[in-house]
Design a protein around this motif. Structure first.
Motif, mmCIF file in Angstrom:
data_model
loop_
_atom_site.group_PDB
_atom_site.id
_atom_site.type_symbol
_atom_site.label_atom_id
_atom_site.label_comp_id
_atom_site.label_asym_id
_atom_site.label_seq_id
_atom_site.Cartn_x
_atom_site.Cartn_y
_atom_site.Cartn_z
ATOM 1 N N TRP A 118 24.735 -18.643 12.034
ATOM 2 C CA TRP A 118 25.030 -17.251 12.379
ATOM 3 C C TRP A 118 24.612 -16.308 11.268
ATOM 4 O O TRP A 118 24.206 -15.157 11.527
ATOM 5 N N LEU A 119 24.688 -16.746 10.013
ATOM 6 C CA LEU A 119 24.306 -15.887 8.890
ATOM 7 C C LEU A 119 22.814 -15.548 8.897
ATOM 8 O O LEU A 119 22.398 -14.553 8.293
ATOM 9 N N ILE A 120 21.990 -16.391 9.556
ATOM 10 C CA ILE A 120 20.567 -16.070 9.695
ATOM 11 C C ILE A 120 20.255 -15.668 11.143
ATOM 12 O O ILE A 120 19.140 -15.816 11.617
ATOM 13 N N ALA A 121 21.309 -15.169 11.833
ATOM 14 C CA ALA A 121 21.157 -14.591 13.175
ATOM 15 C C ALA A 121 20.696 -15.602 14.205
ATOM 16 O O ALA A 121 19.948 -15.268 15.127
ATOM 17 N N TRP A 175 14.431 -13.154 18.026
ATOM 18 C CA TRP A 175 14.249 -11.796 17.539
ATOM 19 C C TRP A 175 13.646 -11.814 16.130
ATOM 20 O O TRP A 175 13.675 -12.827 15.419
ATOM 21 N N ASN A 176 13.079 -10.671 15.767
ATOM 22 C CA ASN A 176 12.520 -10.489 14.436
ATOM 23 C C ASN A 176 13.592 -9.972 13.494
ATOM 24 O O ASN A 176 14.597 -9.398 13.924
ATOM 25 N N TYR A 177 13.330 -10.163 12.202
ATOM 26 C CA TYR A 177 14.222 -9.605 11.191
ATOM 27 C C TYR A 177 13.700 -8.219 10.801
ATOM 28 O O TYR A 177 13.072 -8.036 9.761
ATOM 29 N N PHE A 178 13.909 -7.256 11.685
ATOM 30 C CA PHE A 178 13.615 -5.842 11.455
ATOM 31 C C PHE A 178 12.133 -5.483 11.497
ATOM 32 O O PHE A 178 11.774 -4.314 11.599
ATOM 33 N N LYS A 179 11.214 -6.454 11.416
ATOM 34 C CA LYS A 179 9.786 -6.165 11.546
ATOM 35 C C LYS A 179 9.080 -7.416 12.046
ATOM 36 O O LYS A 179 9.588 -8.547 11.914
ATOM 37 N N SER A 180 7.886 -7.227 12.607
ATOM 38 C CA SER A 180 7.199 -8.325 13.292
ATOM 39 C C SER A 180 6.674 -9.385 12.344
ATOM 40 O O SER A 180 6.363 -10.496 12.774
ATOM 41 N N ARG A 228 12.238 -17.412 14.728
ATOM 42 C CA ARG A 228 12.551 -17.701 16.116
ATOM 43 C C ARG A 228 12.498 -19.204 16.361
ATOM 44 O O ARG A 228 11.551 -19.877 15.951
ATOM 45 N N THR A 229 13.501 -19.698 17.049
ATOM 46 C CA THR A 229 13.544 -21.148 17.281
ATOM 47 C C THR A 229 14.459 -21.502 18.435
ATOM 48 O O THR A 229 15.399 -20.765 18.760
ATOM 49 N N LEU A 230 14.148 -22.617 19.057
ATOM 50 C CA LEU A 230 15.067 -23.307 19.960
ATOM 51 C C LEU A 230 15.134 -24.745 19.468
ATOM 52 O O LEU A 230 14.150 -25.483 19.539
ATOM 53 N N ASP A 231 16.270 -25.112 18.947
ATOM 54 C CA ASP A 231 16.447 -26.396 18.257
ATOM 55 C C ASP A 231 17.568 -27.160 18.943
ATOM 56 O O ASP A 231 18.693 -26.662 19.049
ATOM 57 N N ILE A 232 17.277 -28.351 19.426
ATOM 58 C CA ILE A 232 18.275 -29.201 20.085
ATOM 59 C C ILE A 232 18.368 -30.505 19.307
ATOM 60 O O ILE A 232 17.355 -31.163 19.053
ATOM 61 N N ARG A 233 19.602 -30.870 18.959
ATOM 62 C CA ARG A 233 19.792 -32.040 18.098
ATOM 63 C C ARG A 233 20.950 -32.896 18.577
ATOM 64 O O ARG A 233 22.103 -32.614 18.272
ATOM 65 N N PRO A 234 20.712 -33.973 19.341
ATOM 66 C CA PRO A 234 21.774 -34.940 19.653
ATOM 67 C C PRO A 234 21.934 -35.926 18.501
ATOM 68 O O PRO A 234 20.989 -36.172 17.739
#
Length: 396
Positions: A242-245, A270-275, A280-286
């Motif tokens: 959460w600290l890195i959004a 999302w971007n961190y205020f600029k492009s 950006r990530t989608l990370d799934i870890r079983p």
């Protein structure tokens, strides 16, 4: 346990019995989940035992007084001398607090047993139960306490080590599976002087009956049923993500003593205020975990599989994205961590964890400007840290 061994547990059975015309004795014992010192009324026979104490205290009249309150707290044989001693003290204090909160005890009436393992009870269990190689175990139990170095400045009673390795642990395995739960307890004995008050005469020192006689006694006492650990289902989230959004959620379920399985997912778009700056990530870890405690608490070690779609830019020359948006990073690794309870009922918890792994990467490089051109693609193998967590969870 069979009836013959139940007689060895009379200290644990809450009863009220007359000691003389003006005195009564109340004895009770409560059991604890492995590694815990909080009183759980719904565990084993605890509710009935606690009620016997409350009933006795409520029955006291204006002229009655407690002339002796003897408390003991004990652990089973696993663990170090220092940890067992601290845990036994916490269990003894839990029982003492339960009584003292309901009746003010005179300081000179309180007696405390400082032994953290009830070796006498263990000796009787081994004597009357069908435990392999008992003839080799009993002499070990009778030996005096001798502390030996263990690890990290800790010590262990030599008797525990000797029992653990007798016949490659054959006796230990039976004791751990069937009888150690009976050693994780706290006890209380109250001597109540009923009005009219008389001078209290201490009871003669108790001398145990010979083992042969104990084995022949039959007592119609109900068997205590132990459910040492409750399987739980956890829902959790990682503060560091959460600290890195990165929004994230995890699920975990206990499927056996020492073992749990789970899955955690992170997502950000999302971007961190600029492009030119994004993560950006989608990370799934079983993954699967092995817990040192059979109740799946405290230290764990684990293994995980990971798959991640990503689009990273760190305000440098290039932006990195999984190849053609269909070549996610894939791999896996190992974990280590520690879980602590945050609430008295252990529903809220916090975990601290670290993990490392190996991942196969195939990614495209783009000039790090808006709609920047592709500058090539690369394939790599990543070996190193792949996660850190401060995770808060709620269990069901």
């Amino acid at each position: 346990m069979c009836k013959k061994s139940i007689i060895t547990l009379l200290l644990l059975v809450g009863i009220i019995m007359p000691a003389s015309a003006v005195e009564s004795v109340v004895r009770a014992g409560i059991y604890f989940i492995y590694g815990h010192s909080e009183i759980d009324p719904d565990f084993a026979d605890n509710r009935r035992q606690l009620q016997s104490i409350v009933d006795a205290l409520n029955s006291m009249g204006p002229g009655d007084r407690i002339v002796r309150a003897a408390f003991g707290g004990y652990t089973s044989l696993e663990g170090t001398h220092e940890n067992n001693q601290a845990l036994a003290l916490s269990r003894r204090n839990a029982m003492e607090n339960f009584v003292s909160q309901r009746y003010p005890l005179a300081p000179d009436a309180i007696l405390r047993d400082n032994e953290y393992i009830n070796w006498g009870l263990l000796q009787q269990i081994v004597t009357v139960e069908d435990i392999p190689y008992k003839e080799e175990i009993l002499p070990i139990i009778s030996q005096p306490k001798t502390l030996i170095p263990y690890y990290a400045g800790m010590h262990r009673d030599q008797r525990l080590t000797n029992i653990r390795w007798t016949r490659h642990g054959a006796a230990w395995d039976v004791l751990e599976a069937k009888y150690f739960p009976y050693l994780r307890l706290a006890t209380v004995e109250l001597i109540i002087d009923r009005a009219p008050q008389q001078v209290y005469q201490p009871e003669p020192e108790y001398i145990p009956e010979p083992v042969e006689e104990v084995a022949e006694v039959q007592v119609e006492t109900p068997e205590v049923e132990f459910v040492p650990c409750k399987k739980k289902f956890y829902i959790k989230t990682n503060l560091l993500n959460w600290l890195i959004a990165q929004s994230n959620v995890g699920l975990e379920v206990d499927f056996a003593r020492h073992w749990s399985i789970g899955v955690h997912a992170n997502y950000s778009a999302w971007n961190y205020f600029k492009s030119t700056l994004k993560f950006r990530t989608l990370d799934i870890r079983p993954g699967i975990r092995y817990w040192i405690s059979p109740c799946n608490t405290k230290w764990y070690f684990g293994a995980h599989f990971g798959v991640a779609w990503y689009n990273y830019a760190f305000d440098g020359e290039y932006r990195y994205q999984d190849h053609d948006r269909r070549s996610p990073a894939m791999g896996g690794g190992i974990d280590i961590g520690y879980r602590l309870p945050l609430s008295a009922n252990h529903r809220w918890n916090v975990e601290f964890g670290l993990s490392g792994g190996v991942y196969m990467l195939h990614y495209d490089k783009f000039i790090n400007v808006k709609n920047g051109l592709k500058a090539g693609d690369e394939k790599k193998t990543y070996i190193g840290p792949d996660g850190a967590s401060i995770t808060f969870s709620y269990s069901f």
